[in-house]
Each structure stands twice: as C-alpha cells, then as structure tokens.
Design a protein around this motif. Structure first.
Motif, PDB file in Angstrom:
ATOM      1  N   VAL A  33       0.845  -1.207   0.000  1.00 26.10           N
ATOM      2  CA  VAL A  33       0.000   0.000   0.000  1.00 26.10           C
ATOM      3  C   VAL A  33       0.872   1.246   0.000  1.00 26.10           C
ATOM      4  O   VAL A  33       0.622   2.207  -0.752  1.00 26.10           O
ATOM      5  CB  VAL A  33      -0.948  -0.009   1.216  1.00 26.10           C
ATOM      6  CG1 VAL A  33      -1.698   1.313   1.315  1.00 26.10           C
ATOM      7  CG2 VAL A  33      -1.933  -1.169   1.118  1.00 26.10           C
ATOM      8  N   ILE A  34       1.923   1.246   0.814  1.00 24.97           N
ATOM      9  CA  ILE A  34       2.832   2.396   0.888  1.00 24.97           C
ATOM     10  C   ILE A  34       3.498   2.642  -0.467  1.00 24.97           C
ATOM     11  O   ILE A  34       3.626   3.786  -0.917  1.00 24.97           O
ATOM     12  CB  ILE A  34       3.886   2.169   1.982  1.00 24.97           C
ATOM     13  CG1 ILE A  34       3.217   2.119   3.362  1.00 24.97           C
ATOM     14  CG2 ILE A  34       4.953   3.263   1.957  1.00 24.97           C
ATOM     15  CD1 ILE A  34       4.156   1.728   4.477  1.00 24.97           C
ATOM     16  N   LEU A  35       3.924   1.577  -1.135  1.00 27.04           N
ATOM     17  CA  LEU A  35       4.587   1.714  -2.426  1.00 27.04           C
ATOM     18  C   LEU A  35       3.650   2.245  -3.500  1.00 27.04           C
ATOM     19  O   LEU A  35       4.096   2.890  -4.455  1.00 27.04           O
ATOM     20  CB  LEU A  35       5.155   0.357  -2.878  1.00 27.04           C
ATOM     21  CG  LEU A  35       6.296  -0.241  -2.067  1.00 27.04           C
ATOM     22  CD1 LEU A  35       6.777  -1.522  -2.716  1.00 27.04           C
ATOM     23  CD2 LEU A  35       7.439   0.741  -1.926  1.00 27.04           C
ATOM     24  N   SER A  36       2.363   1.971  -3.374  1.00 28.71           N
ATOM     25  CA  SER A  36       1.411   2.301  -4.431  1.00 28.71           C
ATOM     26  C   SER A  36       0.788   3.676  -4.276  1.00 28.71           C
ATOM     27  O   SER A  36       0.417   4.307  -5.271  1.00 28.71           O
ATOM     28  CB  SER A  36       0.303   1.247  -4.477  1.00 28.71           C
ATOM     29  OG  SER A  36       0.837  -0.042  -4.683  1.00 28.71           O
ATOM     30  N   VAL A  37       0.636   4.153  -3.043  1.00 26.96           N
ATOM     31  CA  VAL A  37      -0.139   5.374  -2.793  1.00 26.96           C
ATOM     32  C   VAL A  37       0.437   6.573  -3.546  1.00 26.96           C
ATOM     33  O   VAL A  37      -0.301   7.364  -4.127  1.00 26.96           O
ATOM     34  CB  VAL A  37      -0.205   5.670  -1.275  1.00 26.96           C
ATOM     35  CG1 VAL A  37      -0.720   7.067  -1.016  1.00 26.96           C
ATOM     36  CG2 VAL A  37      -1.102   4.647  -0.593  1.00 26.96           C
ATOM     37  N   GLY A  38       1.732   6.743  -3.568  1.00 26.35           N
ATOM     38  CA  GLY A  38       2.309   7.926  -4.201  1.00 26.35           C
ATOM     39  C   GLY A  38       2.162   7.987  -5.697  1.00 26.35           C
ATOM     40  O   GLY A  38       2.193   9.065  -6.286  1.00 26.35           O
ATOM     41  N   LEU A  39       2.012   6.829  -6.351  1.00 26.88           N
ATOM     42  CA  LEU A  39       1.980   6.796  -7.809  1.00 26.88           C
ATOM     43  C   LEU A  39       0.593   6.569  -8.396  1.00 26.88           C
ATOM     44  O   LEU A  39       0.327   6.983  -9.518  1.00 26.88           O
ATOM     45  CB  LEU A  39       2.924   5.689  -8.319  1.00 26.88           C
ATOM     46  CG  LEU A  39       4.426   5.960  -8.176  1.00 26.88           C
ATOM     47  CD1 LEU A  39       5.216   4.721  -8.534  1.00 26.88           C
ATOM     48  CD2 LEU A  39       4.836   7.116  -9.063  1.00 26.88           C
ATOM     49  N   VAL A  40      -0.279   5.870  -7.670  1.00 29.53           N
ATOM     50  CA  VAL A  40      -1.593   5.492  -8.208  1.00 29.53           C
ATOM     51  C   VAL A  40      -2.567   6.648  -8.026  1.00 29.53           C
ATOM     52  O   VAL A  40      -2.721   7.190  -6.929  1.00 29.53           O
ATOM     53  CB  VAL A  40      -2.121   4.222  -7.507  1.00 29.53           C
ATOM     54  CG1 VAL A  40      -3.544   3.904  -7.977  1.00 29.53           C
ATOM     55  CG2 VAL A  40      -1.185   3.061  -7.794  1.00 29.53           C
ATOM     56  N   ALA A  41      -3.264   7.017  -9.121  1.00 26.93           N
ATOM     57  CA  ALA A  41      -4.206   8.138  -9.084  1.00 26.93           C
ATOM     58  C   ALA A  41      -5.613   7.700  -8.686  1.00 26.93           C
ATOM     59  O   ALA A  41      -6.451   8.534  -8.356  1.00 26.93           O
ATOM     60  CB  ALA A  41      -4.252   8.820 -10.453  1.00 26.93           C
ATOM     61  N   SER A  42      -5.906   6.408  -8.748  1.00 31.21           N
ATOM     62  CA  SER A  42      -7.240   5.917  -8.401  1.00 31.21           C
ATOM     63  C   SER A  42      -7.476   6.015  -6.896  1.00 31.21           C
ATOM     64  O   SER A  42      -6.559   6.331  -6.120  1.00 31.21           O
ATOM     65  CB  SER A  42      -7.396   4.465  -8.863  1.00 31.21           C
ATOM     66  OG  SER A  42      -7.246   4.360 -10.267  1.00 31.21           O
ATOM     67  N   SER A  43      -8.693   5.695  -6.488  1.00 37.85           N
ATOM     68  CA  SER A  43      -9.063   5.816  -5.075  1.00 37.85           C
ATOM     69  C   SER A  43      -8.339   4.785  -4.223  1.00 37.85           C
ATOM     70  O   SER A  43      -7.863   3.765  -4.717  1.00 37.85           O
ATOM     71  CB  SER A  43     -10.574   5.628  -4.914  1.00 37.85           C
ATOM     72  OG  SER A  43     -10.939   4.297  -5.232  1.00 37.85           O
ATOM     73  N   MET A  44      -8.291   5.072  -2.922  1.00 38.55           N
ATOM     74  CA  MET A  44      -7.642   4.160  -1.986  1.00 38.55           C
ATOM     75  C   MET A  44      -8.324   2.804  -1.979  1.00 38.55           C
ATOM     76  O   MET A  44      -7.672   1.772  -1.815  1.00 38.55           O
ATOM     77  CB  MET A  44      -7.655   4.783  -0.585  1.00 38.55           C
ATOM     78  CG  MET A  44      -7.069   3.886   0.512  1.00 38.55           C
ATOM     79  SD  MET A  44      -5.331   3.436   0.206  1.00 38.55           S
ATOM     80  CE  MET A  44      -4.544   5.002   0.580  1.00 38.55           C
ATOM     81  N   TRP A  45      -9.659   2.782  -2.137  1.00 40.27           N
ATOM     82  CA  TRP A  45     -10.388   1.511  -2.137  1.00 40.27           C
ATOM     83  C   TRP A  45      -9.919   0.605  -3.275  1.00 40.27           C
ATOM     84  O   TRP A  45      -9.784  -0.602  -3.092  1.00 40.27           O
ATOM     85  CB  TRP A  45     -11.883   1.778  -2.228  1.00 40.27           C
ATOM     86  CG  TRP A  45     -12.753   0.556  -2.119  1.00 40.27           C
ATOM     87  CD1 TRP A  45     -13.566   0.048  -3.066  1.00 40.27           C
ATOM     88  CD2 TRP A  45     -12.868  -0.325  -0.994  1.00 40.27           C
ATOM     89  NE1 TRP A  45     -14.201  -1.093  -2.617  1.00 40.27           N
ATOM     90  CE2 TRP A  45     -13.784  -1.337  -1.342  1.00 40.27           C
ATOM     91  CE3 TRP A  45     -12.276  -0.347   0.279  1.00 40.27           C
ATOM     92  CZ2 TRP A  45     -14.135  -2.365  -0.470  1.00 40.27           C
ATOM     93  CZ3 TRP A  45     -12.634  -1.376   1.139  1.00 40.27           C
ATOM     94  CH2 TRP A  45     -13.542  -2.368   0.767  1.00 40.27           C
ATOM     95  N   VAL A  46      -9.665   1.183  -4.450  1.00 38.36           N
ATOM     96  CA  VAL A  46      -9.167   0.407  -5.588  1.00 38.36           C
ATOM     97  C   VAL A  46      -7.784  -0.161  -5.255  1.00 38.36           C
ATOM     98  O   VAL A  46      -7.496  -1.335  -5.536  1.00 38.36           O
ATOM     99  CB  VAL A  46      -9.105   1.274  -6.863  1.00 38.36           C
ATOM    100  CG1 VAL A  46      -8.390   0.528  -7.984  1.00 38.36           C
ATOM    101  CG2 VAL A  46     -10.497   1.670  -7.310  1.00 38.36           C
ATOM    102  N   ILE A  47      -6.934   0.641  -4.639  1.00 38.32           N
ATOM    103  CA  ILE A  47      -5.593   0.170  -4.268  1.00 38.32           C
ATOM    104  C   ILE A  47      -5.682  -1.004  -3.299  1.00 38.32           C
ATOM    105  O   ILE A  47      -5.019  -2.037  -3.482  1.00 38.32           O
ATOM    106  CB  ILE A  47      -4.778   1.321  -3.640  1.00 38.32           C
ATOM    107  CG1 ILE A  47      -4.538   2.424  -4.667  1.00 38.32           C
ATOM    108  CG2 ILE A  47      -3.451   0.800  -3.099  1.00 38.32           C
ATOM    109  CD1 ILE A  47      -3.861   3.645  -4.085  1.00 38.32           C
TER     110      ILE A  47
END
Length: 814
Positions: free
Chosen positions: A87-101
């Motif tokens: 989750v930490i690795l993805s949050v900075g780059l992914v533009a979609s919502s947190m729920w999708v992540i």
C-alpha cells in the motif's frame, strides 16, 4: 495430456488475471487506469513475488526438501506486513481511489496464498478443482473488465468479489492446520529457501524499479501503454515461466506425456516470433498501417519487440526451471541478481542514448540477459573457455587498460568531457573495462564461487532501493537523479563477482600480475615519453591512439597500485629483474608528474613498505635496495624537472630554497582545504536528523558545486544512509578481519602480501580522499581486487583446515 494442461491453465488464471485486465483497460481506452493497475502489479511483484522463493518449482520438484505446509506458514506470517508495505509503495503513484488500491493488493495477496494450494493440487494430481478454479477466474476477470470499461456502479462490487476469488476451490484445511504447527526442521527448510527468496526478491524489485523509471522518464500515459505492451507481448514468456514451464520440465523424462505439449509450444513460439517481427517492422517502416487500431506506433513497436522477447524468454526459463527442479538442487540466485540489476541499469541508459523508442525493447533485452546468465550458470555457455589461461590474461589486461570510449565519438581523444551534473551520456567516456567485466562474468560462469559477492550486491541493492523509495515525495526529477546515482554506485560492484570467479582459476594470481606488468610496461613509458615530447608541466593524457581519461586523479592511483602488486609478485624472479628496475624508474617519474598527491604518496610509501618487508624477512636485500633506488631517484629527478617549468626547459637540477612550499605544501594545503569544506557539508547533512542518518537524503546536492564528498563512504552515507551502507561496511570489516587473522601467512607470501597492501590502500585510504569506487574504471578495479583478495584468503583458510584434518588423521586424533 488434457489433465496436465489443467494445472498450467489454473496457474495462468491465478497469476495473469490482473495483467489481462490491465491490457484490456489499455486497449479499450483506459490507459491511465491501466497505468494504475501496472504500478500496483509492480509493487506487489516487488513484494509478494519477491518472497515467493520459487515455491511452485520446489513443490513440484518433490517437496521433500521443504514441506508444502512450511511454504504456507511463511506466507501467512509475512502476509500482513507485505500487504501494508505494498500500500505504501502504491499510494504515491496510483491516481485511483484508496479503495481500488486496497482491493487490487488484496487480490494479489490472495493469489499469493493460492499459489501454494495450486502447487500441491498439481503434485497430487487433482484436476477437477483446478479446472473449476480456472473457470471461476475467467468469468470474474471478464466481469471486472467490463464494469471498469463501462464505469459501472457495480465495478467496486465486482472488484471485491474478484479480489477474494483466488481462494475459491483451492483452500485445504489440512495444509492450514499443519502450517500452524511448529516445524521440526524449520532451520533446514529456511536454509534451502533463502537463495530462492533472494532470487525472486531481486526480480520483483527490478520490475518495480523499471516501471518507476519509465514513468519518471516518459510520463504516465506513455508508461501505461508500455506496461500493457510488455504484458501483451511477453505473455507467452510469462505463461511458460509461471504456469506451463514447471509442469513441462517436471514431466520432461516422460516423453509420451509432454510430446504434444512441446509441439504446441513450438508452434506458439513460431507464431509469436513471426508476429513480433511483423509488428516491429510495420511500426518502424509503415506506421500508418496501424493507425486504425487507435494505438501509437510506439505501442506496437513495444508489442513486437516483446513478442520476440517472449520467444527468447521461454528458452531462458526452460534453462532456469531445469536448474531449480534438477537433482542437484541448484538455485538461480546469482543469475537472477546479475540479470535484473543490469537490466535496471540499462533502462535509463537506453533512454538517454537512443530515445524513448529504445524503451520498447526493455522486455526483449531482459529476455536476452536472462538466457545468457542462466546458460552461464548451467555451464552450457562458454564452458570450454572458462579454464583457458588466455581468457584470464585478456580479462586482466583489458580491465586495467585505461581505454575509454564515447558513444558519440568512438575512442576518447581528450575532448568532450562531461562535467559533473550533466546528463550527456553520449559524450561520457566509458572505460572498456565495463564491458570486459560483464563479459568476463558470463564467460567464467560458476556463480556459486562468488556467493559472498552476490549476497553483498543483493543486500546493497535492496538497501539503496528501499531507502530511496521511503524518501520519495513527488516522483519527479529528484527521484530520477537518485535512481541514476544508485546505478552509478551499483554497477562497479559487479567486479567483486568477477574477482571471486577469477581467483578460482589455476595460477590466477600469477596471471594477474603478468597482465598488469604488460599493461604498465607499454603504457607508462609511452605516456612519460609523450610528456617529454609535448614539453608539458604535468603528465600528458595523450597516447595519440587514445587519451587517458581522469589521468590526474583515479588512473595514477590504479597504476601505482598495479605496479606495487607486480613488484611484490616478481621482485625475486630473475627474468623480471631488469624490467622491474626500468619500470620502477618510469613509475617514479609517472607518479610525480601525475600531479596526484595520493598516487605519489602511495608510490613512495608502498616502495618503502616493500623495502622494509625485505629487511624483516632478510630476503634479497640488495636486490630490493636496487629496485627502490631506481624508484626514489626517479622521483627526485622528476621533482627537479617539474620545478623547472617543463622537462625540456629545465636547466638546473638544484632545488630552489622554496621548493617544499611551491611543490608540496601549497598544493597539499589547497587540496586539504577543498576536501575539508566538502566533508563538513556532507557530514553535517548526514547527521542532521535521524532520517538522514538512517535513510540518507531525498534531494541531491548540486553536482556542479558539490560533485562528491571527496570521500566515498561519506558520499554513500549522505545519499543513502546507514541502512543501505551496512552490507558495504560488513564486507570491509570481514576483509580486514580475515587479513588480521591470516596476517602471518599473508606477510610471508609475496603475491598475497602485495595484493593485500594494494587492495586495503585503495579501499580505505584512497576512497577516504576521493570517490574512486563510484567511478567505472577505478571502481571496477578496486572491487575486482577485493574479490580476488577475499577468495584468496578464504582459500588459505580452506587449505589450513584440510592440512589440519590430515595431521589429525595421521596422528590418530581425527
């Protein structure tokens, strides 16, 4: 055969569902969402795949070495930490919502657990649940793709069901119950798994780094198309590696069961290769033909190159799987480290040299590197050359030869030097030793000989990558510069592997000394002669055919070290007596006119240590005095000529009254003040706070004002922190400890003593005053010598143990 194909199909559905949805999103007009899927996939590969440890191959290989329940036990313990870190690795780059992540990472976590159950199903040959698993995944993946493309309100519900679906049809209560019990052979199991964890970890980390690099270099939209193209074109290679290949290799001995699978596979490979060539050709020569698809020619070029790469990757993975499932129980730790870190290093290099189009071939390049290193590990590539003496001679000569190439101008002729901070890679002088180092690693093979080096490189790479990642903020220019600096530190370290491989050869120390001798006896007199002809105050960098880059800093230190190694090795050999005397004289002139105070001090101190050792051992003192006399007379005369303003203009050999101030004190004081100012800036920044101390700095200093810390270790610590530096500090402490323990043996051996003196000086003294190990030429040589030293000392320990065993057995004590 049909029942056999069910299991690869189930693994395909488990492993590639997210990838297929990502490809579908890109094809149906959702490239940015596809990029989000690609980043999450890369982050989870860097974590979940990293700790998969070749599980399926190990289970199918028999399962006796490590029980299936132990694989599941480890995954259950690591699941939550890896999930949170993904989750930490993805949050900075992914533009979609947190729920999708959260849902996408949850899907990958369930796939990770399902892999163990599916492997056990295949080992016990249970085709019906595997078929139901395949069918369920296919239906739910299609449902997710449709709802996302249509922006349906049901997309979140579909994602939720799809995320937990990998656990349908495969979970087994008995394996879970056994996993909760404490294993009786947990330590033995872990020893088997550690190299496999390292192998998959470096693959996973490199996938993520390459994807981050591509986003930083070309932007999110183009990167999304690249990720989908790599996945689409490389799907055959991935299917073979993760699904079909393990089954095929397991049943290779039973030709009646796999002959049809092999035929089908060969047909698929032929079609993939032909289609790849067609698409690549059309995208280059007739891009208008592909306009109707709505995708750019760059996308189809990447697909074409990846289709060709898929064919190469199938061959590479077949070699890899045979190693993993073989009776000898080999691992691919070394080959995977070498392949993937080199691939990470090539990605930005290709972009800056050849442009964005070159990134289309990243998957193809990775496949070629994989085939080369796996084949080298298996002993089917250059096997007959690995023990040839001429190979060792050529490797050593070309590693020490200061020949530099420029991609834009060919052989370096002293022009177009790149200043610190520039990114003009085409003008950067690259030593030929870089190419020779990696070619030598492939030719010598036998990566198990370099296990210490490989472990060091692995943990250094992981530490530097993680500290950089934890400090990343906006994923912009600073992150790109930080990753580029990471590669600058990493690439010379591979010479440590070559050094350990080289040391395993017969008479390697003798061959090394002879090779260095011939490089010095040719280059040094010529360079001194050209200095006389050009009548310059300092050592000329020109040798007419080529020029010596960094000839006033790093190369002189290397040459002086090479001379001392030759001196210690051959000073008692009668056939080298006259040549060594002449070389001593030329080296004295060379060191003095190089204007490198470090090289001059190294030369004077090293020759004095050589003379002192001969007195202590009382061996050939007169010969040692003669050689040292030539060396010191040369230094004295060179001082006189230097102070005269030029060799040809000097009319007096008398020292002026202020010679020490003009020659020694002023340059020394200026150099020390410059270094002290840089040391203060870097040291203050290093200890500024706990984050900078442990992780380094996210923002690099201006390279034009502060090109380095003038101290390799301080520079490393400032940029990457203590955590990343621990492997480097550990291997240096290990080397010093080994030298101290075996000091008597080392001091008594001419070759080993010279190697130790040179290596420790360059490692501890030279790199405390400049950043030689960060430079391609000097860095490769330092790590190369360190690898040889470690192997030589460890071999001494092994010989001592053998002799001890012999003595005990002969005396009845063994």
């Amino acid at each position: 055969m049909k029942s056999l194909l069910v299991f690869p199909a189930a693994f395909m559905a488990n492993t590639f569902a997210l990838t297929l949805v990502m490809i579908g999103l890109s094809l149906f007009g959702k490239p940015e969402l596809a990029a989000d899927f690609g980043i999450v996939h890369g982050a989870t590969v860097a974590l979940f795949y990293a700790f998969s440890g070749n599980t399926r191959s190990l289970i199918l290989g028999g399962g006796e070495q490590v029980k299936t329940s132990y694989h599941l036990r480890l995954r259950c313990f690591m699941l939550i930490p890896l999930y949170l870190f993904a989750v930490i690795l993805s949050v900075g780059l992914v533009a979609s919502s947190m729920w999708v992540i959260l849902l996408l990472i949850g899907r990958r976590a369930c796939e990770w657990l399902a892999e163990v159950f599916l492997s056990e199903q295949e080992r016990e040959h249970l085709p019906i649940p595997a078929f139901m698993f395949f069918l369920t995944q296919g239906i739910l993946s299609l449902l997710v793709l449709v709802t996302l493309v249509l922006d349906s309100f049901a997309s979140y519900a579909a994602l939720t069901l799809w995320a937990i679906s990998p656990l349908f049809w495969c979970m087994r209560r008995d394996i879970f119950a056994d996993a909760l019990k404490r294993p009786s052979k947990g330590t033995d199991y872990l020893k088997v798994l550690l190299p496999n964890f390292g192998s998959t970890a470096v693959i996973g980390a490199s996938v993520y780094i390459i994807r981050v690099f591509i986003i930083l270099l070309v932007g999110r939209e183009i990167a999304g198309d690249f990720f989908s193209a790599f996945a689409l074109g490389g799907i055959l290679g991935s299917i073979f590696a993760l699904a079909l290949g393990p089954t095929l290799v397991r049943h290779e001995g039973d030709s009646s069961r796999v002959v049809h699978m092999v035929r089908i596979l060969n047909c698929m490979l032929a079609v993939s290769f032909g289609l790849g060539v067609l698409l690549a050709g059309l995208s280059i020569f007739s891009p208008d033909v592909l306009l109707w698809t709505g995708k750019s020619s760059l996308f189809w070029l990447a697909v074409g190159c990846s289709l060709i790469g898929g064919v190469v990757m199938v061959r590479a993975q077949r070699v890899r799987l045979r190693l993993l499932q073989g009776a000898l129980g080999k691992d691919t730790f070394g080959a995977d480290i070498l392949t993937n870190i080199l691939l990470v290093g090539c990605a930005p290099f290709l972009y800056y040299i050849l442009g964005v189009e070159a990134l289309s071939g990243v998957y193809l390049l990775g496949a070629i590197l994989s085939l080369v290193f796996y084949s080298s590990e298996a002993g089917v590539l250059f096997a007959r050359f690995s023990k040839e003496r001429w190979v060792y001679y050529l490797l050593a000569c070309f590693i020490f030869l200061p020949l530099f190439l420029q991609l834009s101008a060919g052989i370096y002729q002293g022009e177009g030097t790149v200043h610190s901070g520039d990114v003009k890679f085409a003008m950067l002088p690259i030593p030929i030793s870089v190419l020779v180092c990696y070619v030598g690693i492939v030719m010598l093979g036998g990566f198990s000989k370099a296990r210490i080096s490989l472990v060091f490189i692995f943990f250094t790479f992981v530490g530097m990558f993680l500290t950089s990642l934890l400090l990343a903020t906006d994923y912009g220019l600073d992150e790109r510069s930080k990753l580029t600096l990471l590669l600058q530190y990493m690439l010379p370290m591979f010479a440590l592997v070559l050094g350990q491989q080289y040391a395993s050869g017969k008479d390697a120390d003798l061959i090394l000394a002879k090779s260095i001798f011939w490089v010095l006896i040719v280059i040094v007199p010529l360079q001194v002669a050209f200095t006389v002809i050009e009548d310059t105050r300092y050592l000329s960098s020109s040798l007419y055919l080529f020029s010596v880059y960094q000839g006033a800093s790093y190369v002189p230190v290397v040459f002086v070290g090479g001379f001392l190694l030759v001196l210690f090795s051959f000073w008692r050999e009668n056939k080298y007596r006259e040549a060594l005397a002449a070389l001593s004289f030329f080296m004295g002139v060379y060191a003095t006119f190089s204007a490198s105070l470090i090289a001059l001090a190294f030369f004077i101190g090293g020759v004095f240590l050589f003379l002192a050792r001969s007195f202590i051992l009382r061996i050939d003192i007169s010969r040692a005095l003669r050689i040292c006399g030539f060396a010191y007379v040369a230094v004295f005369l060179a001082f006189q000529f230097w102070l005269g303003g030029g060799l040809l203009r000097s009319k007096s050999v008398a020292l002026p009254h202020n010679w020490s101030e003009s020659f020694m004190l002023t340059p020394f004081r200026d150099a020390l003040e410059l270094r002290a100012s840089h040391w203060e800036v870097y040291y203050t920044g290093f200890i500024d706070n706990i984050s900078s101390f442990l992780l380094g700095h996210a923002h690099l200093l201006d390279r034009k004002m502060f090109p380095s810390a003038y101290n390799y270790y301080l520079d490393f610590l400032y940029n990457f922190g203590v955590i990343a530096a621990l492997p480097l500090l550990a291997i240096i402490v290990f080397a010093i400890y080994k030298v101290v323990v075996r000091f008597a043996v080392i001091f008594a051996s001419d070759k080993l003593c010279g190697l130790t003196v040179v290596t420790l000086f360059m490692l501890l003294v030279d790199n405390s005053l400049q950043v030689g190990m960060r430079q391609p030429y000097s860095g490769i040589i330092v790590f190369f010598l360190l690898g040889i030293l470690l192997s030589s000392i460890c071999r001494q320990d092994g010989d001592a143990l053998i002799r001890s065993g012999v003595v005990k057995s002969e005396t009845g004590l063994g």
